[in-house]
Design an enzyme around this catalytic site. Structure first.
Site, short mmCIF file in Angstrom:
data_model
loop_
_atom_site.label_atom_id
_atom_site.label_comp_id
_atom_site.label_asym_id
_atom_site.label_seq_id
_atom_site.Cartn_x
_atom_site.Cartn_y
_atom_site.Cartn_z
N LEU A 1 0.87 -1.17 0.00
CA LEU A 1 0.00 0.00 0.00
C LEU A 1 0.90 1.22 0.00
CD1 LEU A 1 -2.72 -0.94 2.67
CD2 LEU A 1 -3.02 -0.85 0.19
N ASP A 2 0.50 2.28 -0.70
CA ASP A 2 1.36 3.46 -0.74
C ASP A 2 1.39 4.15 0.63
OD1 ASP A 2 -0.55 5.82 -0.64
OD2 ASP A 2 -1.36 4.80 -2.40
N TYR A 3 2.27 5.09 0.76
CA TYR A 3 2.59 5.72 2.04
C TYR A 3 1.36 6.31 2.74
CZ TYR A 3 5.58 8.43 5.28
OH TYR A 3 6.21 8.95 6.38
#
Length: 258
Positions: free
Chosen positions: A121-123
């Site tokens: 998952l992105d930041y």
């Protein structure tokens, strides 16, 4: 039902004290009581090393033999573990960061050996990440061939109508790396300047949900992944994790052809 006399049974007839009773292993793997597991065996639903076993006295070695129920393998290696983790915002989907930023390993610690995340998952995105030290399971979950569906709840900047959701399902949207369609899109709530939508898709491309809605002029304010295949985030608190049950691991394995 006629009894299929398998190599697995023959191998253990002369060494009855070796191995573990099949019904006991099935009970340990979460198939129910010993009586229920005996019924599963006599119904002809169990295979050992690819051969049908219906004899209740059968003993097997879980470390060297492969056991399947209704065609799906069962795992009895206690060293293998699969986790569901609720990733907060501003946590990297990695096990180590040279810059010292917060990572998944800061949440799970060093309790499990050789464990790794299945996908990312992105930041800024929150929600469900699956982690395992089962290499075969990890490869299957992440392989595009099996098209594991992921479910997200997205809060969008702006108000959209059902016609946009329908278009994203039927026509899709062209991104830099090709056409992408949603499997499902439904409006949960909306206000004058925002919309909450439930999105289901099987693509695992980087930042795919954010890119889809950004491409049509509705940037994502908040994004939470709530489900991967049959595994749901549920009420798992942000920044915490839990060990998947044997039943959950079996359902996930079946989903990806194991």
């Amino acid at each position: 039902m006629p009894h299929a006399y398998s190599r697995a049974e023959k191998a253990h007839q002369d060494s009855y004290d070796e191995g573990t009773r099949l019904q006991k292993l099935l009970a340990q793997a979460g198939f129910g009581s010993r009586r229920k597991c005996e019924q599963i065996i006599t119904e002809g639903r169990v295979e050992v090393d690819g051969e049908l076993v219906t004899e209740l006295g059968t003993r097997v070695d879980p470390n060297s033999q492969q056991i399947r129920v209704d065609g799906s393998r069962i795992k009895l290696d206690n060293r293998l573990v699969t986790l569901a983790l609720n990733k907060p915002k501003k946590v990297l989907s990695t096990m180590d960061d040279p810059k010292g930023r917060y990572t998944l390993s800061d949440i799970i610690g060093d309790k499990y050996e050789h464990i790794f995340h299945m996908g990312r998952l992105d930041y800024e995105t929150e929600g469900l990440i699956l982690m395992t030290n089962d290499g075969e399971l990890s490869q299957h979950v992440m392989h595009p061939r099996y098209q594991v569906q992921k479910t997200y709840i997205a809060t969008l900047d702006g108000r959209i109508g059902g016609n946009i959701c329908r278009r994203l399902i039927t026509q899709g949207v062209n991104l830099d790396d090709g056409l992408i369609r949603l499997d499902h899109c439904a409006i949960i709530d909306s206000s004058r300047d925002s919309t909450i939508v439930k999105v289901v898709l099987h693509s695992g491309k980087n930042r795919i949900v954010r890119r889809i809605f950004g491409a049509i002029g509705f940037p994502v304010r908040r994004l939470v992944r709530t489900q991967i295949g049959p595994i749901k985030l549920g009420d798992l608190k942000s920044g915490s994790y839990r060990v998947l049950s044997q039943t959950e691991v079996r359902s996930l394995s079946k989903e990806v052809g194991l």
